[in-house]
Write a protein that holds these residues in place. Sequence first.
Motif, mmCIF file in Angstrom:
data_model
loop_
_atom_site.group_PDB
_atom_site.id
_atom_site.type_symbol
_atom_site.label_atom_id
_atom_site.label_comp_id
_atom_site.label_asym_id
_atom_site.label_seq_id
_atom_site.Cartn_x
_atom_site.Cartn_y
_atom_site.Cartn_z
ATOM 1 N N GLN A 119 2.278 7.144 1.508
ATOM 2 C CA GLN A 119 3.673 6.768 1.620
ATOM 3 C C GLN A 119 4.257 6.510 0.238
ATOM 4 N N LEU A 120 5.374 7.166 -0.057
ATOM 5 C CA LEU A 120 6.126 6.894 -1.278
ATOM 6 C C LEU A 120 7.466 6.286 -0.886
ATOM 7 N N ARG A 121 7.930 5.354 -1.714
ATOM 8 C CA ARG A 121 9.221 4.711 -1.458
ATOM 9 C C ARG A 121 9.957 4.573 -2.779
ATOM 10 N N THR A 122 11.263 4.460 -2.705
ATOM 11 C CA THR A 122 11.990 4.121 -3.924
ATOM 12 C C THR A 122 11.909 2.611 -4.112
ATOM 13 N N GLY A 123 11.852 2.191 -5.369
ATOM 14 C CA GLY A 123 11.837 0.769 -5.646
ATOM 15 C C GLY A 123 13.082 0.076 -5.115
ATOM 16 N N ASP A 124 14.216 0.765 -5.179
ATOM 17 C CA ASP A 124 15.462 0.195 -4.668
ATOM 18 C C ASP A 124 15.386 -0.048 -3.162
ATOM 19 N N ASP A 125 14.726 0.858 -2.427
ATOM 20 C CA ASP A 125 14.548 0.659 -0.984
ATOM 21 C C ASP A 125 13.668 -0.553 -0.698
ATOM 22 N N VAL A 126 12.640 -0.737 -1.511
ATOM 23 C CA VAL A 126 11.727 -1.869 -1.312
ATOM 24 C C VAL A 126 12.478 -3.187 -1.487
ATOM 25 N N VAL A 127 13.332 -3.248 -2.512
ATOM 26 C CA VAL A 127 14.143 -4.445 -2.720
ATOM 27 C C VAL A 127 15.133 -4.617 -1.572
ATOM 28 N N GLY A 128 15.790 -3.527 -1.195
ATOM 29 C CA GLY A 128 16.795 -3.592 -0.143
ATOM 30 C C GLY A 128 16.238 -4.029 1.200
ATOM 31 N N GLY A 142 0.812 -1.220 0.000
ATOM 32 C CA GLY A 142 0.000 0.000 0.000
ATOM 33 C C GLY A 142 0.837 1.259 0.000
ATOM 34 N N CYS A 143 1.687 1.390 -0.989
ATOM 35 C CA CYS A 143 2.534 2.578 -1.126
ATOM 36 C C CYS A 143 2.739 2.848 -2.607
ATOM 37 N N GLY A 144 3.198 4.049 -2.919
ATOM 38 C CA GLY A 144 3.579 4.386 -4.279
ATOM 39 C C GLY A 144 5.089 4.350 -4.406
ATOM 40 N N LEU A 145 5.575 4.318 -5.628
ATOM 41 C CA LEU A 145 7.013 4.388 -5.865
ATOM 42 C C LEU A 145 7.387 5.768 -6.381
ATOM 43 N N SER A 146 8.577 6.228 -6.014
ATOM 44 C CA SER A 146 9.022 7.565 -6.397
ATOM 45 C C SER A 146 10.540 7.620 -6.332
ATOM 46 N N GLU A 147 11.087 8.824 -6.476
ATOM 47 C CA GLU A 147 12.548 8.984 -6.449
ATOM 48 C C GLU A 147 13.096 9.132 -5.033
ATOM 49 N N ARG A 148 12.205 9.348 -4.060
ATOM 50 C CA ARG A 148 12.601 9.441 -2.651
ATOM 51 C C ARG A 148 11.600 8.676 -1.796
ATOM 52 N N THR A 149 12.068 8.198 -0.649
ATOM 53 C CA THR A 149 11.174 7.604 0.337
ATOM 54 C C THR A 149 10.695 8.729 1.248
ATOM 55 N N GLU A 150 9.379 9.014 1.201
ATOM 56 C CA GLU A 150 8.823 10.151 1.929
ATOM 57 C C GLU A 150 7.306 10.053 1.970
ATOM 58 N N ARG A 151 6.692 10.896 2.770
ATOM 59 C CA ARG A 151 5.242 11.070 2.742
ATOM 60 C C ARG A 151 4.931 12.183 1.757
ATOM 61 N N SER A 152 3.832 12.031 1.011
ATOM 62 C CA SER A 152 3.488 13.044 0.019
ATOM 63 C C SER A 152 1.973 13.127 -0.119
ATOM 64 N N CYS A 153 1.499 14.214 -0.722
ATOM 65 C CA CYS A 153 0.069 14.392 -0.941
ATOM 66 C C CYS A 153 -0.356 13.673 -2.222
ATOM 67 N N PHE A 154 -1.556 13.126 -2.168
ATOM 68 C CA PHE A 154 -2.083 12.313 -3.264
ATOM 69 C C PHE A 154 -3.528 12.713 -3.462
ATOM 70 N N LEU A 155 -3.938 12.843 -4.718
ATOM 71 C CA LEU A 155 -5.299 13.258 -5.029
ATOM 72 C C LEU A 155 -6.011 12.171 -5.809
#
Length: 229
Positions: free
Chosen positions: A137-146, A98-111
């Motif tokens: 919640q946004l995470r980098t794909g690399d963090d998810v693998v790591g 239940g998260c999105g992927l992005s260039e940084r791992t962070e909380r962000s606004c979503f519409l």
Amino acid sequence: MSNRYVLQLRRVARAAGVPRMLGRFAKDYESPFSKQLMLACRRGDVVWDVGANVGHYTTSFSDWVGVSGKVFAFEPDAANLPRLRSACADRHNITILGCGLSERTERSCFLGDGGDGTTSHVLRAGEIISEGAIEVQLRTGDDVVGSGQADVPDLIKIDVEGHELSVLKGLQATLANRRLRKVFVEVHFGVLDRSGRADDPKRIESILKGSGFKLNWTDASHILASRPA
């Protein structure tokens, strides 16, 4: 498709309403893309469905990779998650994150779009935070693998309403992994134009080519990136 003359022609066509007119005659504009996805999947593959929405592709991936394969579905929109989980309830080869992927791992606004979620998106820089926006919640794909929460994929599908470049930026190590054979990206040209990011398609191509992939546009909006054997 990222050539500046092609981009200009696309803008003129959108202004004239050509995509809407064509849509009346096309039953499924994604059908060539869907067919390529099906052909690319192998039994036992690990597939990432980035922007899983309510599970249309997720459940298809589950069938295509079989019981020996795995599907990781990424979906940050809380409104979509109950339908996604319901669609995948009896499929033991699917893991929902239940998260999105992005260039940084962070909380962000979503519409959300208040409908079927097909145009829900991460708010972009300068975009007004309107009523109904939520924090995700946004995470980098690399963090998810790591972190061990998802396996390195054989195939990735990305459909994130204009957030494609950010997703790829957060996947640098994963894109470099030789296991990854195919990356499918839906490029939302209209969204990118409206948000002042008309150069994103060229940057998307550059990241994929720089990671060793050969590119093919399956239609006017979808990239198939393949790693040469």
